[in-house]
Scaffold this motif. Structure first.
Motif, PDB file in Angstrom:
ATOM      1  N   ALA A  16      -4.720  -5.367  -6.827  1.00  0.00           N
ATOM      2  CA  ALA A  16      -5.734  -5.034  -5.814  1.00  0.00           C
ATOM      3  C   ALA A  16      -6.136  -6.257  -4.982  1.00  0.00           C
ATOM      4  O   ALA A  16      -6.753  -6.103  -3.932  1.00  0.00           O
ATOM      5  N   THR A  48     -12.438  -4.749  -2.435  1.00  0.00           N
ATOM      6  CA  THR A  48     -11.370  -4.247  -3.318  1.00  0.00           C
ATOM      7  C   THR A  48     -11.835  -2.976  -4.008  1.00  0.00           C
ATOM      8  O   THR A  48     -13.034  -2.780  -4.254  1.00  0.00           O
ATOM      9  N   SER A  49     -10.898  -2.136  -4.299  1.00  0.00           N
ATOM     10  CA  SER A  49     -11.253  -0.917  -5.034  1.00  0.00           C
ATOM     11  C   SER A  49     -10.025  -0.402  -5.758  1.00  0.00           C
ATOM     12  O   SER A  49      -8.915  -0.920  -5.569  1.00  0.00           O
ATOM     13  N   VAL A  71      -7.081   2.373  -6.669  1.00  0.00           N
ATOM     14  CA  VAL A  71      -6.263   3.230  -5.793  1.00  0.00           C
ATOM     15  C   VAL A  71      -6.803   4.661  -5.857  1.00  0.00           C
ATOM     16  O   VAL A  71      -7.472   5.062  -6.815  1.00  0.00           O
ATOM     17  N   ARG A  72      -6.516   5.408  -4.828  1.00  0.00           N
ATOM     18  CA  ARG A  72      -7.003   6.792  -4.750  1.00  0.00           C
ATOM     19  C   ARG A  72      -6.408   7.633  -5.866  1.00  0.00           C
ATOM     20  O   ARG A  72      -5.256   7.418  -6.266  1.00  0.00           O
ATOM     21  N   TRP A 132     -12.066  -0.089   3.191  1.00  0.00           N
ATOM     22  CA  TRP A 132     -11.253  -1.148   2.589  1.00  0.00           C
ATOM     23  C   TRP A 132     -10.812  -2.164   3.648  1.00  0.00           C
ATOM     24  O   TRP A 132     -10.485  -1.802   4.791  1.00  0.00           O
ATOM     25  N   TYR A 149      -6.311   3.054  -1.105  1.00  0.00           N
ATOM     26  CA  TYR A 149      -7.448   2.745  -1.991  1.00  0.00           C
ATOM     27  C   TYR A 149      -8.611   3.722  -1.773  1.00  0.00           C
ATOM     28  O   TYR A 149      -8.705   4.370  -0.724  1.00  0.00           O
ATOM     29  N   ARG A 150      -9.481   3.769  -2.765  1.00  0.00           N
ATOM     30  CA  ARG A 150     -10.612   4.710  -2.701  1.00  0.00           C
ATOM     31  C   ARG A 150     -11.671   4.299  -1.696  1.00  0.00           C
ATOM     32  O   ARG A 150     -12.369   5.136  -1.151  1.00  0.00           O
ATOM     33  N   LEU A 202     -11.256  -3.647 -12.146  1.00  0.00           N
ATOM     34  CA  LEU A 202     -10.155  -4.186 -11.362  1.00  0.00           C
ATOM     35  C   LEU A 202      -9.504  -5.375 -12.037  1.00  0.00           C
ATOM     36  O   LEU A 202      -8.431  -5.800 -11.646  1.00  0.00           O
ATOM     37  N   CYS A 232       0.843  -1.209   0.000  1.00  0.00           N
ATOM     38  CA  CYS A 232       0.000   0.000   0.000  1.00  0.00           C
ATOM     39  C   CYS A 232       0.873   1.252   0.000  1.00  0.00           C
ATOM     40  O   CYS A 232       0.532   2.245  -0.659  1.00  0.00           O
TER      41      CYS A 232
END
Lengths: 646, 147
Positions: free
Chosen positions: B46, A376-377, A379-380, A369, A364-365, B146, A286
């Motif tokens: 992810a 899952t999402s 990334v920002r 999370w 992550y957005r 994703l 991350c």
């Protein structure tokens, strides 16, 4: 947040300045109050200098490897002790006199004394004083506090305070209503305070401590972990960054505190180390995303053109960190410390998940999370992560803190794993071994190649982490993030280590293979008898630890007794002369102490021994273990007595 | 969905009739999950955390089963999972979730039938680990971006 030393030193200085600004003659009652507070201040200053890790005045051979001139510090220590002694005499004679403690100057002095005493208490939280034992370093800050640079910075601050107090005390000595003897004592105290201040200031005029040392000194936090803040709901970027900083601080504390238990605690097991490796891998993964987003955002905001490139470089370094941790986690898939039902996990492992979770929410957005597939999402986007340059600083600081914490955890874990390997506490499930693997138990001792590979992956991960931390240290200093103190502390610590290495010509890293932690007497006996049952080994380590503690306690008692005999306390001497009830050194006395030690050892170890015997396998095996335990018990008691006699 | 069937872990679990058989099949099923998770970690960035955490939970489950007194001492060992390298990570996650559901059911059932506290505790701990894998691998929203 955790209080820092500057929060006490700063107000103390301001109160002394305010008190010293009273130039008019004080009313007599206020003078008495001022003398009492001056005595408190001088005593506290003397205690500060007394706490420093300085050599003995009368032992020129002692050299602690400090990188500054210790002579002025020794002079200051003597001068402040004498000032406190003189003031104590004056304060004692005026203690029955009615004093005005409400006069502003007295109140300022009292507040200054309170702040200084609290500041000293804060610094002392970094050292542990076991009953009867000597002060031991208790935190990651402790080596810094005993470093030459921070010692010099602290002395500078104390000297400035003493120099402010000295003329004021001198003025009080000539205008005070005390007897001539008390006035002279007060004057003498003012002279000693002046000498203390002057000796430090003159020395440091030639070699002033670096500004960074003072900044670090005032930033020293109390050695108390901040309260846990579990990541329960969605948090904004600022909240996540603050949460990461808090969790990192807590993890540093927990790692340092657990390190001393890692040899014997049942929670020092493969589940804990596996969780730490998992959390470190996710944290690093991350962090890489976050650093890449920060690099992009820094370019968008057109701040110093070097910064985006350095952030991108830091992301590249981070890209080498998490695969190294993933490799450690892979090794823990097979290697294990055996069944650890009910042992729980270490405090570090219990909280390292918080760090990974918050870093994930920063990267992550999805504000909720988790590692689950359902959360899952993407990334920002960089703008969402850091709207302004200040946000870049805040988020970078959080990543820096997290990386520093995982590096410290990794170092402690590696040592614990190394100790477990040395104690033969690492296993592999027998079912996973190739056909023909002849082992009638569920777990087989881990082959040496497995253990070597595991330790090598730890070394690789730690090296990668240290590289990332060094890059982030530089970046934090360049941007001026709140975490830049971490790098500053590391620099001072490294220079201190280099100094010590230069003086002792000893290897800096104490993790050479020939310096592996050695098992205690009981551990050695079990190892020689090829007993590899995890619980028995763990209990042996626990018993050895208890024996070590008991030995240290007995030694300390013996030393105290020896000291008191060499330097008899007048009160004790008079008591002894009045009544001869205390035992005298000699055969009878030694025997009584031996009996005492045997009784203590029996009380302490007997339940553990019988518990080990109860739990060890079959009846035949149990009988064998009983004999072993009895022999081991005798060895432990003998070692306690031998160390006591020496 | 086909993964655990082809690895043999699912059928073995279903066919296991006695407690030792269930434990042995569970041991192998956890190993299949671990190997699948490790093989899939790199596919979608992810999903790295999800697969790594699932592998960790699978090790927890396997260790719990190892502690059961009724686990037979020998063993064939887990068959290598037959997931192809190019299999979609989401498909693997679905297969792992399905296997974890089956594992959880069989282990809870075994726990209820266990006569000793050691077996019961081991089955319950392993079922809890299977539940965690299921939670980690279950798909919530299917975000095509994703993949």
């Amino acid at each position: 947040m955790t209080p820092v030393f500057g929060e006490f030193l700063g107000p103390a200085g301001r109160h002394i300045t305010a008190a010293a600004s009273f130039r008019d003659e004080l009313p007599d009652a206020a003078k008495y109050g001022a003398i009492r507070q001056l005595e408190r201040l001088a005593t506290t200053l003397a205690r500060y200098v007394g706490d420093l890790d300085l050599p003995d005045e009368f032992d020129p051979g002692s050299d602690l490897g400090l990188d500054f001139d210790v002579r002025p510090a020794l002079d200051a220590r003597t001068a402040l002790r004498r000032a406190a002694s003189s003031l104590r005499r004056t304060a004692t004679t005026v203690c029955d006199t009615a004093a005005d403690d409400e006069h502003p100057s007295v109140m300022h002095l009292r507040a200054a004394a309170d702040y200084l005493a609290a500041g000293r208490d804060l610094l002392r939280t970094h050292f542990a004083a076991p009953p009867g034992g000597e002060m031991a370093r208790n935190s990651f800050w402790a080596p810094l506090l005993t470093s030459g640079q921070l010692t010099a910075a602290l002395l500078t601050e104390l000297a400035a305070l003493a120099r402010q107090l000295a003329p004021w005390a001198a003025q009080l000595s000539v205008t005070g209503p005390m007897s001539s003897g008390d006035s002279i004592a007060l004057h003498v105290a003012s002279r000693w305070m002046w000498i203390a201040g002057a000796s430090i200031e003159s020395a440091q005029r030639q070699q002033p401590p670096p500004a960074s040392a003072r900044q670090l000194l005032i930033s020293v936090p109390a050695n108390v972990p901040p309260a846990r803040r579990p990541p329960d709901g969605p948090e904004p970027v600022a909240g996540l960054s603050e949460g990461i900083t808090i969790t990192s601080e807590r993890l540093r504390h927990a790692a340092a505190a657990f390190a001393s238990q890692a040899r014997w605690s049942p929670a020092a097991n493969s589940v804990s180390w596996r969780r730490d490796a998992l959390a470190s891998a996710i944290t690093g993964h991350c962090s890489e995303f976050i650093l890449r987003a920060l690099a992009q955002r820094a370019a968008e905001l057109c701040i110093d053109p070097a910064i985006p490139a350095r952030l991108a470089a830091a992301a590249d370094v981070m890209a080498t960190v998490w695969p190294a941790w993933r490799s450690v986690a892979h090794h823990w898939d097979i290697v294990s410390t055996g069944t650890s039902t009910g042992a729980g996990i270490s405090p570090v492992a219990a909280e390292s998940g918080d760090l990974a979770l918050r870093l994930g929410r920063l990267a992550y957005r999805n504000p909720q999370w988790t590692p689950a597939c359902s959360e899952t999402s993407l990334v920002r986007i960089p703008e969402d992560l850091a709207a302004t340059p200040e946000d870049i600083s805040r988020v970078l600081s959080a990543v820096h803190q997290a990386t520093d914490a995982t590096t410290r955890i990794a170092t402690e874990d590696r040592e614990a794993v190394r100790a477990a390997a040395f104690d033969n506490r690492l296993y592999v499930p027998t079912r996973m071994m190739p056909d023909g693997w002849d082992m009638p138990y569920r777990y087989s001792p881990a082959p040496a190649s497995f253990v070597d590979d595991l330790l090598i992956t730890y070394d690789t991960a730690i090296m990668a982490n240290k590289h990332a931390v060094a890059v982030l240290d530089d970046l934090a200093a360049a941007i001026g993030t709140p975490s830049h103190l971490l790098g500053m502390a590391r620099t001072i610590s490294a220079s201190q280590q280099a100094q010590l290495k230069h003086l002792s010509d000893a290897p800096a890293e104490p993790q050479q293979p020939d310096m592996l932690p050695q098992p205690g007497p009981l551990g050695r006996i079990l190892r020689d008898l090829q007993i590899s049952e995890p619980r028995a080994l763990l209990r042996a380590a626990a018993i050895d630890k208890a024996a070590h503690d008991l030995t240290a306690q007995a030694k300390a008692q013996s030393q105290r007794r020896g000291r008191s005999q060499r330097h008899p306390n007048p009160l004790r001497t008079s008591l002894r002369s009045r009544s001869r009830v205390l035992p005298q050194p000699g055969n009878a006395y030694t025997k009584s102490v031996k009996r005492e030690v045997i009784t203590a050892a029996t009380t302490r170890f007997a339940p553990v021994m019988s518990s080990v015997a109860r739990r060890s396998g079959s009846l035949k095996h149990r009988r064998g273990t009983d004999v072993v335990i009895r022999l081991a018990w005798l060895a432990v008691v003998r070692s306690v007595l031998a160390s006591f006699e020496t | 969905m086909v993964m655990h069937e082809s690895s043999g872990a699912g059928p073995s679990l279903r066919q296991a009739a006695t407690l030792p058989d269930v434990l042995a099949a569970s041991f192998d099923a956890f190993e299949v999950i671990r190997l699948l998770a490790r093989a899939s970690e790199d596919q979608v960035p992810a999903l790295l955390a999800a697969f790594m955490t699932a592998a960790d939970a699978a090790v927890d489950g396997r260790e719990a089963v190892t502690a059961a007194p009724s686990l037979p001492s020998g063993g064939e060992g887990a068959g290598a999972p037959a997931a192809a390298a190019d299999t979609d990570a989401w498909v693997i996650a679905d297969g792992m979730a399905a296997l974890a559901v089956l594992l959880g059911e069989r282990l809870r059932h075994a726990a209820a039938l266990s006569l000793t506290a050691g077996d019961r505790g081991a089955c319950e701990a392993a079922a809890e680990a299977a539940g965690r894998i299921c939670q980690l691998m279950a798909r919530g929203h299917d975000d095509a971006s994703l993949r």
